[in-house]
Design an enzyme around this catalytic site. Structure first.
Site, PDB file in Angstrom:
ATOM      1  N   ASP A   1      25.033  78.568  14.234  1.00  0.00           N
ATOM      2  CA  ASP A   1      25.594  78.704  12.891  1.00  0.00           C
ATOM      3  C   ASP A   1      25.266  80.009  12.186  1.00  0.00           C
ATOM      4  O   ASP A   1      25.221  80.044  10.966  1.00  0.00           O
ATOM      5  CB  ASP A   1      25.096  77.512  12.034  1.00  0.00           C
TER       6      ASP A   1
ATOM      7  N   ASP B   1      19.568  72.966   8.785  1.00  0.00           N
ATOM      8  CA  ASP B   1      19.314  74.191   8.027  1.00  0.00           C
ATOM      9  C   ASP B   1      17.952  74.074   7.373  1.00  0.00           C
ATOM     10  O   ASP B   1      17.692  73.137   6.602  1.00  0.00           O
ATOM     11  CB  ASP B   1      20.402  74.382   6.968  1.00  0.00           C
TER      12      ASP B   1
ATOM     13  N   HIS C   1      19.106  81.699   8.577  1.00  0.00           N
ATOM     14  CA  HIS C   1      20.460  82.168   8.288  1.00  0.00           C
ATOM     15  C   HIS C   1      21.084  81.626   7.002  1.00  0.00           C
ATOM     16  O   HIS C   1      22.235  81.962   6.703  1.00  0.00           O
ATOM     17  CB  HIS C   1      21.382  81.901   9.482  1.00  0.00           C
TER      18      HIS C   1
ATOM     19  N   HIS D   1      21.825  69.950  14.027  1.00  0.00           N
ATOM     20  CA  HIS D   1      21.546  71.284  13.481  1.00  0.00           C
ATOM     21  C   HIS D   1      20.998  71.104  12.074  1.00  0.00           C
ATOM     22  O   HIS D   1      21.671  70.546  11.206  1.00  0.00           O
ATOM     23  CB  HIS D   1      22.821  72.113  13.451  1.00  0.00           C
TER      24      HIS D   1
END
Length: 1001
Positions: free
Chosen positions: A359, A249, A563, A247
């Protein structure tokens, strides 16, 4: 003679692990290190253009935080290494991308001291293979692109930690992982287990053998452990589907530019591991990340494409990025899916069936319908495990949205996307899986995420030993889609969860970084306006539709909805850069819209006269200012008129303004000496909207020592003070009665125009704030004279009801709630709505509606919201409930003003003004008009706003060759009419319908 105590045996066995780990790599020579430092990344071809450091040795400092450098590592393999596996051990206390001789990404490395949750394992990657069987004397000449930051953007000390040539003792390495898996398996098994006793005994005996580690003792120990590793689990009750993941970001504690390099490091590492581990299946989400790879690392991207074609690499997720789903608008979420799915289809020939959102900070109740109408059947997330007060009741379930649509959803029971893939992971999955009584399948995401990197050899070595190991659930490495296909076969036994998936954490993200949220709202509405007028121009006169430019702007707006950007939880640099880009995009959209409307006005035959346009699907009465003159105009739905045609005679009699009172023909607003609103009297319905004896619009400041994500649940008990009235001035300007007030608190000031407009029953608060406080939160509250146990909250494509009571822990946990255009508190006969143009965080307790305006927490951006802000909110008292009062329309009108266009004489025509679409049911809203992505047809997106069944006739202002219904991917699903310009539609509650219309030209 008794046996040794089990605990002593296990402790002794575990103590051998560190000795085995130290024995794996044997340094045999140092590398010569040079670096060329730059402030921003440069390509391989320019690698020596930076500032040279000279020769670097271990302990030498090479840079500051966010500096970049190209490193050159040089050396020669000693002759003593002949016949051995030789590797390099590299650690610059930052991140590195090792490249091959052509500058193509080869492998990502990360300092072993990166910040990470160490209960999940160690994040470092520092090994680069030179030769599986060295000849001795090989030349080492390696280039790597370095970053002076760890996985999470932290600055360690910018020094070289390791740069060695080493022998890798493969026998010790294999023994280490054998030992690690078995010792942890023993820890996880119950004390009464015969399996545990046998594993512990074997490890203990093996530990005695390797009192001294050498090839002979290691071989003997490996043979002893082999018999325990070969014990199979038999027929499993639970199968765990494991997929490698990182994952990433797209911005957070690092800037966007560093994410691009994180992607390259992560992808390169995954490709190399696939060469070593044939069972390995890796997945990566977010087309934006793939697009960066395609643009900046094309050779790496081609390797990824081959692995996707092979089936070893899963392209994951149906959205362009993994966006916030609370604050992002409805059409924006559709574009996330539209652009996301199209990318994966066009680039890889893959149809995305899984929404991948591990997330994000809560999940809008509109999502299930958006997914199903986009051909997305499944959803994966794990963030709900972070809730602070109440555990979500399921890991596998059907999620039902506000319209009744259901989507099969799975939350990995390990509650992480950073699984170490260790025995403890599998035991936790089995013991924590809430639906194990009806399901024999669960998902595990393993690897290093957030800052990227993905799985290392340790994850894959563990999995190789855990496939079917006695004492653990069975594990298979496969794609998440394969997992969902298995899960679906069990789904007839799953429960249904209805409504939004509320995360009981991170409510501060509804407010933090207010300027980004302002730009996001304005650009969402601006793009709506630009697409509408561009569609009309194209349909009327064949003016080229700016499809490429719109897609480019949309994709950048969607990127900033990631996000950790839009919610306000990134570092200062992320907001410095995004705000700069937002301003450019906003000006670009505004300029394109202005030009388009001017051209439309010219085509409409108004001979250069000023014109006014209305892009909402109902006729609007409003005041406009032309030069120094104010005019009341009436503009038809989805159409325009010259200002002369639009002007309506009206009176402004009865308007008055003083420092204690504003009045128009509908409302009387009264204020106390402190400037607070103490009465809002509805003259027509003879009702008081403000609760008697209480003050509204009080700017209250609370101590806020949380972070960007969270503020204390007990913030109301942490009062810092209120802003004090410094000066006020009352006046009547045209049709407006205005009370202008200035407030002060500390070094901060707030200037507000409180406005009543002739003929309108809305009290507006037009606000400019100069906020300079630290560790504070600014809120404004409205105690209203309405009693209801539920508040109506505007969300994407509908609204949700939330409790105003705090009777249970579930209600207590939902204190801060998200709303878009409005939040409405209504009883049967009367209500009050609070409208806004860019705010999202609200709280409603009993009769008090509270709006969160600004937050300035210290982390991760110590400058958060310390800036100049502009925003507007408004009170709308109304008869009846929100449906009867048309609250939805009031919210749109505040956010989508009429467009006044000055006349032009250089572009004139003779087209009559066209009402592009007419809708005869006021509960049906037209959200979007645009040109289709792949054809010369127009897209009209409508939805039912009231949560009821609705039937409506849709009429088009231009002749239509055909009218079809389409899904959200703009794929036709049914012909409705041919050679007709109207159609009847029936809507279920909150249903979204998309029409694809061929205009006859």
């Amino acid at each position: 003679m008794p046996y040794e105590a089990k605990k002593i045996m296990l402790d002794k066995a575990k103590s051998a692990l560190s000795r085995l780990l130290d024995a794996i790599y044997e340094p045999i020579g140092e590398l010569t290190v040079h670096a060329w430092v730059t402030k921003e990344p440069v390509p391989y071809a320019e690698r020596t253009n930076g500032t040279p450091t000279g020769t670097l040795r271990v302990g030498d400092k090479w840079a500051e935080l966010w500096d970049c450098a190209w490193f050159r590592f040089e050396g020669k393999v000693p002759a003593a290494a002949k016949g051995k596996k030789v590797v390099l051990l590299l650690d610059i206390h930052g991140e590195m991308l090792v490249v091959d001789k052509n500058g193509i990404p080869y492998r990502g490395l990360t300092t072993k001291n990166s910040t990470f949750d160490l209960t999940l394992g160690l994040p470092g990657k520092r090994v680069v293979e030179v030769s599986a069987c060295a000849e001795g004397g090989e030349t080492v000449d390696l280039w790597a692109d370095g970053a002076c930051n760890d996985l999470f953007g932290n600055f360690k000390d910018g020094t070289i930690k390791e740069a060695n040539i080493a022998i890798c003792n493969e026998n010790y390495r294999h023994l280490y992982f054998d030992w690690e898996v078995l010792s942890e398996l023993a820890e996880q098994l119950p004390d009464t287990s015969a399996r545990k006793s046998q594993v512990v005994q074997t490890l203990y005996e093996a530990s005695l053998v390797i009192a001294e580690i050498n090839p002979e003792t290691a071989g003997k120990a490996s043979d002893m452990l082999k018999r325990e590793l070969e014990r199979k689990g038999g027929d499993p009750a639970l199968e765990v589907s494991a997929i490698g993941h990182a994952h990433i970001d797209l911005a957070w504690l690092w800037p966007i530019r560093e994410t691009v390099r994180k992607g390259a490091r992560t992808f390169a590492t995954a490709l190399r591991n696939m060469e070593e581990y044939p069972d390995y299946v890796f997945g990566a989400s977010q087309p934006q990340l793939y697009q960066w790879m395609k643009d900046q690392y094309p050779e790496l991207y081609e390797q990824v494409k081959e692995r996707i074609k092979e089936g070893r690499w899963e392209a994951q997720g149906a959205m362009w990025v993994e966006p916030d789903t609370n604050v992002s608008g409805g059409e924006a979420l559709i574009r996330q899916i539209l652009y996301g799915k199209r990318f994966f289809q066009q680039e890889f020939g893959k149809e995305m069936k899984v929404l991948w959102l591990p997330d994000v900070f809560g999940y809008s109740g509109s999502l299930p319908q958006l997914l199903k109408k986009s051909g997305v059947d499944y959803m994966m997330t794990q963030k709900l495990s972070w809730s602070a007060y109440n555990a979500h009741p399921h890991h596998s379930f059907f999620w039902e949205g506000i319209d009744g649509t259901r989507v099969l959803t799975h939350l990995p029971p390990e509650d992480t996307y950073n699984s170490p893939a260790a025995p403890r992971s599998l035991v936790k999955i089995e013991s924590s899986y809430l639906d194990r009584n009806v399901s024999g399948h669960a998902l595990m995401l393993f690897g290093i995420g957030d800052g990227g990197g993905g799985p290392g050899e340790e994850h894959l070595e563990r999995l190789a030993r855990e496939k079917n190991l006695s004492g653990l659930p069975q594990v298979v490495q496969e794609s998440s889609l394969a997992f969902f296909h298995k899960l679906e076969r069990e789904a007839d036994r799953f429960q249904t969860y209805k409504g939004e998936l509320y995360l009981e954490k991170h409510q501060g993200t509804l407010t933090t970084q207010g300027r980004n949220k302002w730009y996001n709202r304005k650009l969402e509405k601006g793009l709506r306006e630009l697409e509408y007028v561009s569609s009309l121009l194209w349909a009327l006169d064949g003016v080229p539709y700016p499809a490429d430019k719109l897609e480019q702007i949309w994709k950048e707006v969607l990127l900033y909805q990631f996000h950790d950007i839009l919610p306000g939880s990134s570092i200062t640099r992320v907001y410095d850069e995004s705000l700069e880009r937002y301003a450019v995009l906003y000006e670009e959209v505004s300029a394109l819209t202005k030009e388009a409307y001017e051209r439309l006005a010219g085509l409409s035959g108004w001979n250069g006269e000023a014109a006014v346009f209305n892009s909402l699907p109902w006729e609007r009465d409003a005041w406009i200012k032309q030069g120094e003159d104010w005019h009341k105009v009436a503009v038809p739905a989805m159409s325009g008129l010259s200002v002369k045609e639009a002007i309506r005679e009206t009176s402004v009699a009865g308007m008055s303004a003083s420092e204690r009172e504003l009045e128009n023909d509908a409302l009387v607003a009264r204020f106390n000496a402190e400037g607070h609103l103490v009465s809002l009297y509805d003259k027509k319905h003879r009702r008081e909207a403000v609760y008697p004896g209480e003050a509204a619009n009080v700017f209250t400041i609370y101590h806020d020592d949380g972070d960007a994500w969270d503020f204390p649940q007990d913030f109301r008990d942490r009062l810092a003070g209120t802003m004090k009235l410094a000066k006020n001035e009352a006046y009547v300007e045209g049709p407006h009665a205005v009370l202008e007030q200035t407030y002060q608190y500390g070094e901060s000031s707030l200037k507000q125009k409180i406005v009543l407009t002739a003929g309108e029953n809305v009290l507006r608060f037009e606000t400019e704030a100069e906020w300079k406080e630290s560790g504070k939160m600014l809120r404004v509250a409205f105690p209203v004279n309405v009693f209801s146990d539920e508040v109506n909250c505007d969300i994407q494509f509908g609204f949700v009801k939330r409790p105003t009571t705090r009777n249970t822990m579930i209600e207590f946990a939902k204190d801060e709630i998200c709303a878009h255009h409005y939040i409405d508190l209504s009883q049967y006969d009367y209500g009050v709505a609070l409208l806004n143009d860019s705010k999202y965080g609200h709280s409603v307790r009993g009769r008090v509606i509270d709006l969160n305006l600004l937050r300035s927490p210290p982390y991760p951006d110590p400058l958060a919201d310390r800036a100049r802000h502009s925003f507007t909110y408004a009170l709308y008292p109304h008869e009846g409930n929100l449906i009867d009062a048309g609250v939805t329309r009031k919210g749109y009108e505040l956010n989508v003003p009429l467009t006044l266009t000055e006349g032009r004489t250089d572009r004139v025509g003779s087209h009559k003004p066209v009402q592009l679409i007419a809708i005869d049911n006021q509960r049906v809203m037209l959200e979007t008009v645009k040109k289709a992505e792949d054809s010369d047809r127009l897209i009209f997106r409508l939805f039912e706003t009231a949560g009821t069944h609705a039937r409506t006739k849709i009429s088009f202002g231009l002749p239509c060759a055909s009218i079809e219904e389409a899904n959200l991917m703009e794929e036709p699903i049914g012909l409705l009419r041919e050679k007709a310009s109207e159609v009847e539609l029936e809507f279920a509650p909150f249903e979204i319908k998309t029409l694809i219309v061929a205009i006859t030209k």
